[in-house]
Write a protein that holds these residues in place. Structure first.
Motif, PDB file in Angstrom:
ATOM      1  N   GLY A   1       4.302  11.172   4.810  1.00 35.80           N
ATOM      2  CA  GLY A   1       2.880  10.862   4.671  1.00 35.80           C
ATOM      3  C   GLY A   1       2.072  11.414   5.836  1.00 35.80           C
ATOM      4  O   GLY A   1       1.000  12.010   5.645  1.00 35.80           O
ATOM      5  N   SER A   2       2.576  11.214   7.046  1.00 35.12           N
ATOM      6  CA  SER A   2       1.849  11.716   8.227  1.00 35.12           C
ATOM      7  C   SER A   2       1.646  13.220   8.120  1.00 35.12           C
ATOM      8  O   SER A   2       0.577  13.745   8.434  1.00 35.12           O
ATOM      9  CB  SER A   2       2.634  11.419   9.510  1.00 35.12           C
ATOM     10  OG  SER A   2       2.758  10.037   9.690  1.00 35.12           O
TER      11      SER A   2
ATOM     12  N   PHE B   1      -4.791   3.258   7.991  1.00 33.70           N
ATOM     13  CA  PHE B   1      -3.552   3.764   8.578  1.00 33.70           C
ATOM     14  C   PHE B   1      -3.253   5.104   7.930  1.00 33.70           C
ATOM     15  O   PHE B   1      -3.071   5.191   6.725  1.00 33.70           O
ATOM     16  CB  PHE B   1      -2.375   2.806   8.358  1.00 33.70           C
ATOM     17  CG  PHE B   1      -1.133   3.272   9.064  1.00 33.70           C
ATOM     18  CD1 PHE B   1      -0.908   2.948  10.396  1.00 33.70           C
ATOM     19  CD2 PHE B   1      -0.199   4.074   8.419  1.00 33.70           C
ATOM     20  CE1 PHE B   1       0.230   3.407  11.066  1.00 33.70           C
ATOM     21  CE2 PHE B   1       0.935   4.539   9.075  1.00 33.70           C
ATOM     22  CZ  PHE B   1       1.141   4.199  10.404  1.00 33.70           C
TER      23      PHE B   1
ATOM     24  N   GLU C   1      -8.441   5.701   2.629  1.00 37.79           N
ATOM     25  CA  GLU C   1      -7.518   5.140   1.643  1.00 37.79           C
ATOM     26  C   GLU C   1      -8.369   4.390   0.612  1.00 37.79           C
ATOM     27  O   GLU C   1      -9.081   3.455   0.989  1.00 37.79           O
ATOM     28  CB  GLU C   1      -6.583   4.112   2.300  1.00 37.79           C
ATOM     29  CG  GLU C   1      -5.625   4.638   3.326  1.00 37.79           C
ATOM     30  CD  GLU C   1      -5.126   3.495   4.224  1.00 37.79           C
ATOM     31  OE1 GLU C   1      -4.163   2.822   3.850  1.00 37.79           O
ATOM     32  OE2 GLU C   1      -5.716   3.267   5.294  1.00 37.79           O
TER      33      GLU C   1
ATOM     34  N   ASP D   1      -6.410   9.387   0.908  1.00 33.90           N
ATOM     35  CA  ASP D   1      -5.028   9.137   1.299  1.00 33.90           C
ATOM     36  C   ASP D   1      -4.472   8.091   0.328  1.00 33.90           C
ATOM     37  O   ASP D   1      -4.782   6.905   0.430  1.00 33.90           O
ATOM     38  CB  ASP D   1      -4.998   8.648   2.754  1.00 33.90           C
ATOM     39  CG  ASP D   1      -3.613   8.201   3.211  1.00 33.90           C
ATOM     40  OD1 ASP D   1      -2.727   8.013   2.354  1.00 33.90           O
ATOM     41  OD2 ASP D   1      -3.424   8.018   4.430  1.00 33.90           O
TER      42      ASP D   1
ATOM     43  N   GLN E   1       0.102   5.206   0.061  1.00 33.70           N
ATOM     44  CA  GLN E   1       0.648   3.884  -0.264  1.00 33.70           C
ATOM     45  C   GLN E   1       0.165   3.377  -1.626  1.00 33.70           C
ATOM     46  O   GLN E   1       0.920   2.770  -2.375  1.00 33.70           O
ATOM     47  CB  GLN E   1       0.261   2.874   0.837  1.00 33.70           C
ATOM     48  CG  GLN E   1       0.900   1.534   0.636  1.00 33.70           C
ATOM     49  CD  GLN E   1       1.070   0.717   1.905  1.00 33.70           C
ATOM     50  OE1 GLN E   1       1.278  -0.475   1.828  1.00 33.70           O
ATOM     51  NE2 GLN E   1       1.004   1.318   3.080  1.00 33.70           N
TER      52      GLN E   1
ATOM     53  N   LYS F   1       5.569   8.560   0.283  1.00 35.95           N
ATOM     54  CA  LYS F   1       6.250   7.307  -0.104  1.00 35.95           C
ATOM     55  C   LYS F   1       6.971   7.384  -1.455  1.00 35.95           C
ATOM     56  O   LYS F   1       8.079   7.898  -1.528  1.00 35.95           O
ATOM     57  CB  LYS F   1       5.248   6.142  -0.052  1.00 35.95           C
ATOM     58  CG  LYS F   1       4.881   5.786   1.407  1.00 35.95           C
ATOM     59  CD  LYS F   1       4.205   4.466   1.503  1.00 35.95           C
ATOM     60  CE  LYS F   1       3.756   4.084   2.896  1.00 35.95           C
ATOM     61  NZ  LYS F   1       4.770   3.391   3.693  1.00 35.95           N
TER      62      LYS F   1
END
Ligand SMILES: Cc1ncc(COP(=O)(O)O)c(C=O)c1O
Length: 413
Positions: free
Chosen positions: A99-100, A133, A185, A218, A221, A249
């Protein structure tokens, strides 16, 4: 091991479906799915088969050569995104390993677009939001304004600005002519399961268009059917769609892989050599993700997610009535759900684990529920029984009465 994590006692050595077993053969129901990763459950037989077959065929060649699967996965991600009514301009993908890394690519791409649009270099600012995040690499960390994560590694990259999630009135000042990108997100995971309003995302898109900034969603998640649609933003009108979409993920169901989807506006600004990766796009990961994306975009699976949300919510309402002073709010969509507690949730996490249920926390005193999407209603019932028992040993039984003056400050545990 560098001590970057504190771990509780069980050591897991085996998984199947929604269950894990520790080395002493104790069984745990997993409401965490490895932090929203194992959407198809642990050790899914189809995945195991593909890992074996592709492992015996070709694992890695580097990006210096073609393989059949990087292109196939990129194409499928674009096709399924368009079919789902999400990001209507999606056209190309960059495949990486986490993800990063997916966000790092998105940030670099936004900077490159900024450079191409304004050669002076002034258009380099990135905007993100409090409680977000986006990852731990320096770029994604610079977009993650959490002092706990940023302070030890300061200074952050220059040019990052932070706004308040869902504050429409602040957008005009926050996003300006020097902004090259805005990353958000649609549902904040780590930050506490906070859902962005449709109006906020529409307003962000409008402002990005006004100033010529790219909008990055993003969905690392909250994406890949966790909300009951392929992407959390699938239900939004195209006036709120992003230029870049990041995922990871569940994309590998546990195999490390990430992807950055872009539209032509972005893709045409990226040239050979601008970005790269050694492992990213390897045939093993891409063939696995190709199968996973096909399965996660199944509409029956997505409908199932919404039914299971109803089962969770029914239990949450009952728990709320039983612990009215402790549970203050239920948030989220599909199978990314949060129970806001008035105090520390960690004793509940421990008591639940000791009774065979894994749950995690997020935000400030929030219990987070991100189980495998294939969880059955019986398994949800089983987990909620354990959670209720854990809560009843941690919190006293509470009578749902209006608090009288002074009672508001009372601790429940
Ligand atoms: C929304 C979001 N973005 C990015 C990341 C970073 O992903 P990774 O840990 O794979 O680098 C995470 C991980 O929790 C996340 O939830």
């Amino acid at each position: 091991m560098v001590p970057t994590y504190v771990r509780p006692p069980p050591m897991f050595h085996k998984g199947e479906g929604c269950y894990l077993w520790d080395v002493e053969n104790r069984k745990y129901l997993d409401f965490t799915a490895g932090i929203a990763v194992n959407a198809l459950g642990h050790c899914d037989p189809e995945m195991t088969k593909i890992m074996y077959q592709q492992g015996a065929t070709l694992v890695h060649t580097s990006n210096l050569y073609h393989n059949p699967w990087t292109g196939a996965l990129s194409k499928l991600l674009v096709e399924k995104t368009l079919e789902a009514g999400a990001m209507h301009t999606a056209s190309k993908a960059f495949i990486c390993n986490s993800g990063s890394e997916a966000n790092e690519a998105a940030i670099k791409f936004a900077r490159k677009v900024g450079k191409m649009v304004d050669e002076s270099g002034a258009k380099h600012e990135l905007v993100s939001f409090h409680n977000s995040f986006h990852g731990r690499t320096m770029g994604s960390l610079s977009a993650t304004p959490n002092p706990k994560y940023q302070k030890p590694f300061a200074p952050m990259l220059p040019g990052f600005k932070y706004g308040t999630y869902n504050d429409i009135s602040a957008i005009e000042d926050l996003v300006g002519p020097n902004t090259c990108g805005v990353i958000i997100e649609p549902i904040q995971g780590e930050g506490g399961v906070n859902v962005a309003s449709d109006e906020f995302l529409l307003a962000l898109r409008k402002r990005c268009d006004e100033v010529g900034a790219v909008l990055i969603y993003d969905e690392i998640q909250c994406g890949l059917s966790r909300t009951g649609t392929l992407w959390a933003h699938s239900s939004l009108p195209k006036e709120a769609h992003p230029d870049i979409l990041t995922t990871a993920k569940a994309l590998g169901n546990g195999f490390p892989i990430g992807a950055t989807l872009v539209n032509e506006h972005v893709a045409t600004k990226i040239v050979t050599g601008d970005h790269g990766t050694t492992f990213g796009g390897n045939p093993l990961g891409c063939r696995l993700a190709h199968s996973i994306v096909s399965r996660l975009s199944d509409q029956r699976l997505q409908q199932g997610v919404l039914q299971k949300e109803t089962v969770f919510r029914k239990h949450f309402e009952r728990l709320r009535k039983r612990f009215p002073k402790t549970i203050t709010e239920v948030r989220g969509r599909g199978l990314i759900l949060g129970l806001q507690l008035s105090g520390d949730p960690n004793p509940v996490v421990t008591a639940a684990r000791e009774r065979g249920l894994l749950v995690i926390t997020c935000g400030t005193n929030t219990l987070r529920f991100v189980p495998p999407l294939v969880i059955s209603e019986e398994e949800i019932e089983e987990g909620m029984r354990i959670l209720e028992e854990a809560m009843s040993v941690v919190f006293k039984e509470q009578t749902p009465v209006e608090p009288t003056k002074g009672q508001e400050e009372m601790q429940d545990s």
